[in-house]
Scaffold this active site. Sequence first.
Site, mmCIF file in Angstrom:
data_model
loop_
_atom_site.group_PDB
_atom_site.id
_atom_site.type_symbol
_atom_site.label_atom_id
_atom_site.label_comp_id
_atom_site.label_asym_id
_atom_site.label_seq_id
_atom_site.Cartn_x
_atom_site.Cartn_y
_atom_site.Cartn_z
ATOM 1 C CB THR A 17 42.572 36.336 37.052
ATOM 2 O OG1 THR A 17 42.837 37.737 37.145
ATOM 3 C CG2 THR A 17 43.634 35.691 36.179
ATOM 4 C CG ASP A 92 43.366 43.115 41.914
ATOM 5 O OD1 ASP A 92 44.461 42.973 42.489
ATOM 6 O OD2 ASP A 92 43.254 43.182 40.680
#
Lengths: 180, 180, 180, 180
Positions: A17, A92
């Site tokens: 991200t 993640d």
Amino acid sequence: MSLPATHVVYVLTTGGTMEKVYSEQTGSVANVDTKIDRYLKLLRLPDCEVNVVPLMNKDSLEMTDADRVLILGMVRAILKENAPIVITHGTDTMVETGLYLQRALPELKQPVVLTGAMTPLGFEGSDGLQNLTESLIAAQLVRAGVYVAFHGAIYPVHRVRKDHKLGRFVGTDEARGRPD
Amino acid sequence: MSLPATHVVYVLTTGGTMEKVYSEQTGSVANVDTKIDRYLKLLRLPDCEVNVVPLMNKDSLEMTDADRVLILGMVRAILKENAPIVITHGTDTMVETGLYLQRALPELKQPVVLTGAMTPLGFEGSDGLQNLTESLIAAQLVRAGVYVAFHGAIYPVHRVRKDHKLGRFVGTDEARGRPD
Amino acid sequence: MSLPATHVVYVLTTGGTMEKVYSEQTGSVANVDTKIDRYLKLLRLPDCEVNVVPLMNKDSLEMTDADRVLILGMVRAILKENAPIVITHGTDTMVETGLYLQRALPELKQPVVLTGAMTPLGFEGSDGLQNLTESLIAAQLVRAGVYVAFHGAIYPVHRVRKDHKLGRFVGTDEARGRPD
Amino acid sequence: MSLPATHVVYVLTTGGTMEKVYSEQTGSVANVDTKIDRYLKLLRLPDCEVNVVPLMNKDSLEMTDADRVLILGMVRAILKENAPIVITHGTDTMVETGLYLQRALPELKQPVVLTGAMTPLGFEGSDGLQNLTESLIAAQLVRAGVYVAFHGAIYPVHRVRKDHKLGRFVGTDEARGRPD
């Protein structure tokens, strides 16, 4: 212990991200090009030679075993320079990659600090530059080992997990990176 | 060693360039009100209880012996909480204040980290938020002692001086804050 | 002609890219809550009473005929206040909505200025605040009619189209909003 | 009336608060180098050829009659290109310069729009980019004449004065730039 007046840090970028960009064509965010260089320039690091190594630019949910082999290979190569390493990575699977590196590098002589962001660099409310700043400081101060630096905390990688509800990392026990 | 899941840091503010504001009336910059709270809100510190203690708001060239006595008194009071302390301070006499604290606190059990800025928080190219971020991380990671955190480096206060020409701090030898 | 010292402008918000936010949960951008108020506060408009009317928050590709009826109804209601109107809107169907308003309001006595953005407010490189600033000025200066204000240009709505390749609006002839 | 698809605007810079920079050496703000180019790049103006003419960089309280002769000379030269002109200028004598230009150019065929800022470009809370954006739009939309564009309002120069207490411009009667 003494460090040279100018010390060296490597920043190995893998995407996540932190490096996502907004596409005006599609109206979505995606990993396209590395943009860490642009944001590192906002920091003043006169004593620090930061070497950015853009390895890949992937959402960490799409990261494969082959990608992790690649990351490990590059980490091994950089460690020959005897310098600490910051790895930018999607949140993640950041811990998964970190644990893999920890297992593969039992004789680690330098800090390897993983970091990332919940909101891309340059978006309102982004935590990206904060995490980057923290990981560069942590890489100078912690002992050899694999860590996650995020939101003002430094965790040994085997004592941290991502809490998806909270949208951040939490320690699995109370240990932090401070030397015992 | 283990820390509680949420740790406490005190930020003692004394002014300096970091907190200067531009006055539209006079066209000059000056220390008026503390603005660190506004910028701390830009950081995500979910595991960290940051207690801001606004003590004074002075250009450090105008800081007197009486001011330093006041700072020492407040540091002593905070140390009873057994928490690390970040002190924001003007750069010109930051080392002087730091050395004074070091001499007065020979039995220091916590890190005391001085920081500041060359350009006020919120001005283009400011180093203020970077230095604040770094000092909050350093305050968690270094051993007990008095330090200066600035531009990506952490110096024990007796091994650093401000270089006025370079507009930053430089180590007087190669030592850094990393544990020996 | 004279205006009262303080004039009134209405900002009717319908969504579009300008108001999209990044969701940390999903990693995507979407229309959720209006955020124009937050950005209008960055502008200094001491002579201008800006009334924000948040009507809907939709990607303009999902806007239906019923939505346009709603917009028209609200525009009619505001026009009773005899004040110019800025409408924030997604770019993909901005001209469609504008032409619909133009046809439905042949006796328009005020400027109605549509605007939007290619990149959401608060994302790096956003054109949102520029377009908002321009549309508020244009709403004061142009004659009665329906316009699109975007990237430094003001077009009568019947003389403009979105160029999807260029990612902006282009005039279908040379006419602009300047009075003849 | 029709404009060419790409229109030309000149931005004549003379200094003022808008262009002041913070000096880390002196801790003060001053007019040193033009920085408008850097901020104009934040605007998207695909239909507009903006020609920046950096003439001088002065606090407007230090502006002399000779400086105003220089400004007039440059304005005359630019008017030969038959393009509108934005002049960035300190606020304290902006109206004085504007009235001087108005008297000297009775046959003006283009808009000449003066603008400036209360807080320098790039400082927190700056009104500089807003005023620059507004003046570029106003220069396209208003009739020939000399104007001040500031904080969302466009005033004919003979109907405006700086209010030093309020820290902004106020109309001396209700007239604005909208065509009669």
